[in-house]
Design a protein around this motif. Structure first.
Motif, PDB file in Angstrom:
ATOM      1  N   PRO A  83       0.848  -1.201   0.000  1.00  0.00           N
ATOM      2  CA  PRO A  83       0.000   0.000   0.000  1.00  0.00           C
ATOM      3  C   PRO A  83       0.887   1.256   0.000  1.00  0.00           C
ATOM      4  N   TRP A  84       0.323   2.380  -0.432  1.00  0.00           N
ATOM      5  CA  TRP A  84       1.089   3.606  -0.607  1.00  0.00           C
ATOM      6  C   TRP A  84       1.902   3.970   0.625  1.00  0.00           C
ATOM      7  N   LYS A  85       1.306   3.980   1.788  1.00  0.00           N
ATOM      8  CA  LYS A  85       1.985   4.422   3.013  1.00  0.00           C
ATOM      9  C   LYS A  85       3.197   3.542   3.331  1.00  0.00           C
ATOM     10  N   GLU A  86       3.045   2.244   3.224  1.00  0.00           N
ATOM     11  CA  GLU A  86       4.153   1.311   3.485  1.00  0.00           C
ATOM     12  C   GLU A  86       5.233   1.446   2.412  1.00  0.00           C
ATOM     13  N   ARG A  87       4.803   1.576   1.159  1.00  0.00           N
ATOM     14  CA  ARG A  87       5.747   1.731   0.047  1.00  0.00           C
ATOM     15  C   ARG A  87       6.584   3.000   0.237  1.00  0.00           C
ATOM     16  N   PHE A  88       5.929   4.090   0.617  1.00  0.00           N
ATOM     17  CA  PHE A  88       6.623   5.359   0.813  1.00  0.00           C
ATOM     18  C   PHE A  88       7.627   5.256   1.961  1.00  0.00           C
ATOM     19  N   LYS A  89       7.221   4.633   3.053  1.00  0.00           N
ATOM     20  CA  LYS A  89       8.116   4.460   4.205  1.00  0.00           C
ATOM     21  C   LYS A  89       9.326   3.601   3.821  1.00  0.00           C
ATOM     22  N   SER A  90       9.059   2.504   3.133  1.00  0.00           N
ATOM     23  CA  SER A  90      10.133   1.611   2.695  1.00  0.00           C
ATOM     24  C   SER A  90      11.102   2.333   1.755  1.00  0.00           C
ATOM     25  N   ASN A  91      10.546   3.073   0.800  1.00  0.00           N
ATOM     26  CA  ASN A  91      11.393   3.797  -0.152  1.00  0.00           C
ATOM     27  C   ASN A  91      12.189   4.912   0.526  1.00  0.00           C
ATOM     28  N   THR A  92      11.599   5.566   1.519  1.00  0.00           N
ATOM     29  CA  THR A  92      12.318   6.605   2.263  1.00  0.00           C
ATOM     30  C   THR A  92      13.525   6.004   2.970  1.00  0.00           C
ATOM     31  N   GLU A  93      13.335   4.850   3.592  1.00  0.00           N
ATOM     32  CA  GLU A  93      14.444   4.168   4.269  1.00  0.00           C
ATOM     33  C   GLU A  93      15.526   3.757   3.266  1.00  0.00           C
ATOM     34  N   LYS A  94      15.107   3.254   2.119  1.00  0.00           N
ATOM     35  CA  LYS A  94      16.070   2.865   1.083  1.00  0.00           C
ATOM     36  C   LYS A  94      16.876   4.066   0.620  1.00  0.00           C
ATOM     37  N   LEU A  95      16.214   5.194   0.415  1.00  0.00           N
ATOM     38  CA  LEU A  95      16.886   6.401  -0.065  1.00  0.00           C
ATOM     39  C   LEU A  95      17.922   6.891   0.939  1.00  0.00           C
ATOM     40  N   LYS A 115       3.459   3.740 -14.656  1.00  0.00           N
ATOM     41  CA  LYS A 115       2.820   3.258 -15.890  1.00  0.00           C
ATOM     42  C   LYS A 115       1.391   2.798 -15.608  1.00  0.00           C
ATOM     43  N   GLU A 116       1.175   2.253 -14.387  1.00  0.00           N
ATOM     44  CA  GLU A 116      -0.150   1.769 -14.010  1.00  0.00           C
ATOM     45  C   GLU A 116      -1.055   2.886 -13.533  1.00  0.00           C
ATOM     46  N   LYS A 117      -0.487   3.746 -12.699  1.00  0.00           N
ATOM     47  CA  LYS A 117      -1.264   4.818 -12.083  1.00  0.00           C
ATOM     48  C   LYS A 117      -0.319   5.975 -11.794  1.00  0.00           C
ATOM     49  N   SER A 118      -0.766   7.167 -12.081  1.00  0.00           N
ATOM     50  CA  SER A 118       0.060   8.356 -11.884  1.00  0.00           C
ATOM     51  C   SER A 118       0.543   8.465 -10.433  1.00  0.00           C
ATOM     52  N   LEU A 119       1.830   8.801 -10.258  1.00  0.00           N
ATOM     53  CA  LEU A 119       2.393   8.948  -8.922  1.00  0.00           C
ATOM     54  C   LEU A 119       1.899  10.233  -8.272  1.00  0.00           C
ATOM     55  N   ASN A 120       1.778  10.195  -6.941  1.00  0.00           N
ATOM     56  CA  ASN A 120       1.439  11.425  -6.231  1.00  0.00           C
ATOM     57  C   ASN A 120       2.708  12.290  -6.129  1.00  0.00           C
ATOM     58  N   SER A 122       4.604  13.316  -3.644  1.00  0.00           N
ATOM     59  CA  SER A 122       5.677  12.792  -2.790  1.00  0.00           C
ATOM     60  C   SER A 122       6.484  11.708  -3.496  1.00  0.00           C
ATOM     61  N   GLU A 123       5.778  10.799  -4.157  1.00  0.00           N
ATOM     62  CA  GLU A 123       6.481   9.722  -4.854  1.00  0.00           C
ATOM     63  C   GLU A 123       7.201  10.242  -6.098  1.00  0.00           C
ATOM     64  N   ARG A 124       6.657  11.241  -6.771  1.00  0.00           N
ATOM     65  CA  ARG A 124       7.352  11.847  -7.913  1.00  0.00           C
ATOM     66  C   ARG A 124       8.664  12.483  -7.463  1.00  0.00           C
ATOM     67  N   GLN A 125       8.628  13.173  -6.305  1.00  0.00           N
ATOM     68  CA  GLN A 125       9.843  13.788  -5.760  1.00  0.00           C
ATOM     69  C   GLN A 125      10.861  12.719  -5.380  1.00  0.00           C
ATOM     70  N   MET A 126      10.375  11.635  -4.787  1.00  0.00           N
ATOM     71  CA  MET A 126      11.262  10.539  -4.409  1.00  0.00           C
ATOM     72  C   MET A 126      11.887   9.904  -5.647  1.00  0.00           C
ATOM     73  N   LEU A 127      11.089   9.705  -6.687  1.00  0.00           N
ATOM     74  CA  LEU A 127      11.591   9.159  -7.949  1.00  0.00           C
ATOM     75  C   LEU A 127      12.686  10.072  -8.519  1.00  0.00           C
ATOM     76  N   ASN A 128      12.437  11.366  -8.530  1.00  0.00           N
ATOM     77  CA  ASN A 128      13.433  12.315  -9.046  1.00  0.00           C
ATOM     78  C   ASN A 128      14.721  12.278  -8.245  1.00  0.00           C
ATOM     79  N   GLN A 129      14.621  12.198  -6.910  1.00  0.00           N
ATOM     80  CA  GLN A 129      15.813  12.146  -6.055  1.00  0.00           C
ATOM     81  C   GLN A 129      16.606  10.868  -6.318  1.00  0.00           C
ATOM     82  N   ALA A 130      15.920   9.739  -6.385  1.00  0.00           N
ATOM     83  CA  ALA A 130      16.595   8.459  -6.629  1.00  0.00           C
ATOM     84  C   ALA A 130      17.262   8.456  -8.006  1.00  0.00           C
ATOM     85  N   GLN A 131      16.587   9.024  -9.026  1.00  0.00           N
ATOM     86  CA  GLN A 131      17.188   9.113 -10.362  1.00  0.00           C
ATOM     87  C   GLN A 131      18.437  10.000 -10.339  1.00  0.00           C
TER      88      GLN A 131
END
Length: 157
Positions: A83-95, A115-120, A122-131
């Motif tokens: 789910p979004w909240k768990e995914r965001f927490k997990s990705n924050t820790e990974k970053l 590709k499935e569903k537009s990112l919110n 917060s997740e767009r910012q996280m994607l940009n930082q990781a890239q």
């Protein structure tokens, strides 16, 4: 430890090159600082030498490791089942770890999710930082431009 000229990765800003280790006075206190030039952001960062080991600074990965990470990035299936909240927490820790493998997983999974569903936002910012993290390290490892590094990520994603 590290020396002038070493290529390092700093989780807060990306990959760079240690350009100096010098004593500076900051807020009335003299300390040795490691000055890292971060080419992608066109900036220098100063990290107190005595805290460098806890700051997350590490040597950049070698070409072989980077090639393995890119192979996995392009060939391993994405897992977006959380789910979004768990995914965001997990990705924050990974970053926060600053590990290249973790950043690549974030990018792969969020690109797949997008590709499935537009990112919110917060997740767009996280994607940009990781890239940016991956691109900054690719630039130093492969001695290429930021655009060429970005193209390496887009090849099959």
């Amino acid at each position: 430890m590290f020396q002038i000229g070493d290529k390092v990765f700093y989780p807060m800003h990306g990959a760079g090159i240690i350009k100096a280790i010098e004593e500076r006075e900051v807020l009335g206190k003299k300390r040795e600082y490691c000055i890292i030039n971060i080419p992608l952001n066109k900036m220098d960062v100063m990290i107190p030498w005595d805290t460098i080991s806890i700051s997350g600074v590490r040597s950049i990965v070698d070409r072989k490791t980077m090639n393995e990470i890119l192979f996995d990035f392009h060939n391993v299936e994405s897992d977006c089942s959380l789910p979004w909240k768990e995914r965001f927490k997990s990705n924050t820790e990974k970053l926060k770890t600053g590990r290249m493998e973790e950043s690549a997983e974030i990018v792969r999974d969020l690109l797949h999710r997008n590709k499935e569903k537009s990112l919110n936002t917060s997740e767009r910012q996280m994607l940009n930082q990781a890239q940016r993290n991956i691109i900054s390290e690719l630039v130093l490892i492969k001695d290429i431009t930021a655009d060429e590094a970005a193209d390496l990520l887009k090849q099959t994603s």
